[in-house]
Motif scaffolding. Structure first.
Motif, PDB file in Angstrom:
ATOM      1  N   MET A   1       0.824  -1.182   0.000  1.00 37.11           N
ATOM      2  CA  MET A   1       0.000   0.000   0.000  1.00 37.11           C
ATOM      3  C   MET A   1       0.876   1.256   0.000  1.00 37.11           C
ATOM      4  O   MET A   1       0.670   2.126  -0.806  1.00 37.11           O
ATOM      5  N   ASP A   2       1.828   1.347   0.896  1.00 36.73           N
ATOM      6  CA  ASP A   2       2.715   2.510   1.001  1.00 36.73           C
ATOM      7  C   ASP A   2       3.955   2.256   0.142  1.00 36.73           C
ATOM      8  O   ASP A   2       5.006   1.883   0.643  1.00 36.73           O
ATOM      9  N   HIS A   3       3.817   2.470  -1.163  1.00 33.84           N
ATOM     10  CA  HIS A   3       4.875   2.112  -2.110  1.00 33.84           C
ATOM     11  C   HIS A   3       6.182   2.866  -1.893  1.00 33.84           C
ATOM     12  O   HIS A   3       7.248   2.307  -2.055  1.00 33.84           O
ATOM     13  N   ASP A   4       6.099   4.143  -1.527  1.00 34.74           N
ATOM     14  CA  ASP A   4       7.330   4.916  -1.359  1.00 34.74           C
ATOM     15  C   ASP A   4       7.861   4.888   0.079  1.00 34.74           C
ATOM     16  O   ASP A   4       8.852   5.522   0.397  1.00 34.74           O
ATOM     17  N   ASP A   6       6.930   6.182   2.890  1.00 34.10           N
ATOM     18  CA  ASP A   6       7.018   7.433   3.646  1.00 34.10           C
ATOM     19  C   ASP A   6       6.076   7.444   4.852  1.00 34.10           C
ATOM     20  O   ASP A   6       5.875   8.468   5.487  1.00 34.10           O
ATOM     21  N   ASN A   7       5.513   6.264   5.160  1.00 38.01           N
ATOM     22  CA  ASN A   7       4.586   6.081   6.285  1.00 38.01           C
ATOM     23  C   ASN A   7       3.282   6.850   6.113  1.00 38.01           C
ATOM     24  O   ASN A   7       2.619   7.187   7.092  1.00 38.01           O
ATOM     25  N   CYS A   8       2.935   7.132   4.881  1.00 32.08           N
ATOM     26  CA  CYS A   8       1.664   7.773   4.553  1.00 32.08           C
ATOM     27  C   CYS A   8       1.098   7.106   3.308  1.00 32.08           C
ATOM     28  O   CYS A   8       1.835   6.563   2.499  1.00 32.08           O
ATOM     29  N   ILE A   9      -0.210   7.194   3.179  1.00 28.32           N
ATOM     30  CA  ILE A   9      -0.867   6.698   1.979  1.00 28.32           C
ATOM     31  C   ILE A   9      -1.300   7.920   1.183  1.00 28.32           C
ATOM     32  O   ILE A   9      -2.130   8.699   1.633  1.00 28.32           O
ATOM     33  N   SER A  10      -0.706   8.093   0.019  1.00 29.97           N
ATOM     34  CA  SER A  10      -1.049   9.237  -0.829  1.00 29.97           C
ATOM     35  C   SER A  10      -2.338   8.945  -1.590  1.00 29.97           C
ATOM     36  O   SER A  10      -2.807   7.802  -1.626  1.00 29.97           O
ATOM     37  N   GLN A  11      -2.900   9.957  -2.213  1.00 28.43           N
ATOM     38  CA  GLN A  11      -4.092   9.754  -3.033  1.00 28.43           C
ATOM     39  C   GLN A  11      -3.802   8.763  -4.145  1.00 28.43           C
ATOM     40  O   GLN A  11      -4.633   7.913  -4.457  1.00 28.43           O
ATOM     41  N   HIS A  12      -2.630   8.858  -4.744  1.00 26.38           N
ATOM     42  CA  HIS A  12      -2.248   7.945  -5.824  1.00 26.38           C
ATOM     43  C   HIS A  12      -2.170   6.504  -5.320  1.00 26.38           C
ATOM     44  O   HIS A  12      -2.682   5.583  -5.967  1.00 26.38           O
ATOM     45  N   GLU A  13      -1.550   6.298  -4.154  1.00 24.00           N
ATOM     46  CA  GLU A  13      -1.443   4.951  -3.592  1.00 24.00           C
ATOM     47  C   GLU A  13      -2.812   4.402  -3.214  1.00 24.00           C
ATOM     48  O   GLU A  13      -3.113   3.227  -3.446  1.00 24.00           O
ATOM     49  N   LEU A  14      -3.665   5.258  -2.666  1.00 25.43           N
ATOM     50  CA  LEU A  14      -5.010   4.843  -2.302  1.00 25.43           C
ATOM     51  C   LEU A  14      -5.808   4.459  -3.547  1.00 25.43           C
ATOM     52  O   LEU A  14      -6.516   3.459  -3.559  1.00 25.43           O
ATOM     53  N   LYS A  15      -5.656   5.237  -4.600  1.00 28.29           N
ATOM     54  CA  LYS A  15      -6.349   4.942  -5.864  1.00 28.29           C
ATOM     55  C   LYS A  15      -5.919   3.585  -6.410  1.00 28.29           C
ATOM     56  O   LYS A  15      -6.756   2.793  -6.839  1.00 28.29           O
ATOM     57  N   GLU A  16      -4.625   3.293  -6.376  1.00 28.45           N
ATOM     58  CA  GLU A  16      -4.131   1.997  -6.840  1.00 28.45           C
ATOM     59  C   GLU A  16      -4.708   0.863  -6.004  1.00 28.45           C
ATOM     60  O   GLU A  16      -5.111  -0.169  -6.538  1.00 28.45           O
ATOM     61  N   LEU A  17      -4.743   1.050  -4.696  1.00 26.96           N
ATOM     62  CA  LEU A  17      -5.277   0.028  -3.800  1.00 26.96           C
ATOM     63  C   LEU A  17      -6.742  -0.246  -4.109  1.00 26.96           C
ATOM     64  O   LEU A  17      -7.151  -1.394  -4.256  1.00 26.96           O
ATOM     65  N   ILE A  18      -7.538   0.799  -4.231  1.00 31.27           N
ATOM     66  CA  ILE A  18      -8.969   0.637  -4.479  1.00 31.27           C
ATOM     67  C   ILE A  18      -9.203  -0.006  -5.837  1.00 31.27           C
ATOM     68  O   ILE A  18     -10.071  -0.854  -5.988  1.00 31.27           O
ATOM     69  N   ARG A  19      -8.421   0.375  -6.825  1.00 30.80           N
ATOM     70  CA  ARG A  19      -8.537  -0.214  -8.156  1.00 30.80           C
ATOM     71  C   ARG A  19      -8.252  -1.720  -8.128  1.00 30.80           C
ATOM     72  O   ARG A  19      -8.859  -2.492  -8.856  1.00 30.80           O
ATOM     73  N   ASP A  20      -7.299  -2.121  -7.279  1.00 32.51           N
ATOM     74  CA  ASP A  20      -6.892  -3.525  -7.196  1.00 32.51           C
ATOM     75  C   ASP A  20      -7.837  -4.386  -6.364  1.00 32.51           C
ATOM     76  O   ASP A  20      -7.814  -5.603  -6.487  1.00 32.51           O
ATOM     77  N   VAL A  21      -8.650  -3.768  -5.514  1.00 32.95           N
ATOM     78  CA  VAL A  21      -9.580  -4.525  -4.675  1.00 32.95           C
ATOM     79  C   VAL A  21     -10.738  -4.999  -5.547  1.00 32.95           C
ATOM     80  O   VAL A  21     -11.286  -4.253  -6.345  1.00 32.95           O
ATOM     81  N   LYS A  22     -11.102  -6.236  -5.382  1.00 26.16           N
ATOM     82  CA  LYS A  22     -12.200  -6.801  -6.165  1.00 26.16           C
ATOM     83  C   LYS A  22     -13.520  -6.621  -5.415  1.00 26.16           C
ATOM     84  O   LYS A  22     -13.667  -7.097  -4.299  1.00 26.16           O
TER      85      LYS A  22
END
Length: 93
Positions: A1-4, A6-22
């Motif tokens: 989830m936290d790809h970079d 930095d101990n935070c979830i960015s909007q981009h990371e959150l978008k990727e996560l939601i897109r990947d959830v079935k």
């Protein structure tokens, strides 16, 4: 989830996560979900979700499931520490 890491979830990371959830056949507007989640979780207004914000809201959601507070003898700090460890476990993959 936290790809970079930095101990935070960015909007981009959150978008990727939601897109990947079935979600099966449930139609989902990813952009709308990201906006709503940021609104719910981002308490300091930096448009990112840090660990404390995530765990705090997660505990809140657990405690208000079905509009009832769970009975517990643990302090909020105890609950936070357990939840923090649980979230770290699930997000470290």
């Amino acid at each position: 989830m936290d790809h970079d890491r930095d101990n935070c979830i960015s909007q981009h990371e959150l978008k990727e996560l939601i897109r990947d959830v079935k979600f099966g056949k449930v139609p989902l507007n990813v952009e709308e979900v990201v906006v709503k989640m940021i609104e719910e979780l981002d308490t300091d207004g930096d448009h990112m979700i840090n660990e404390e914000e995530f765990v705090s809201r997660f505990v809140h959601w657990l405690n208000t499931t079905n509009n009832r507070t769970l009975a517990t003898t643990e302090s909020p700090d105890d609950i936070y520490q357990v939840s923090k460890a649980t979230v770290h476990f699930y997000t470290s993959f």
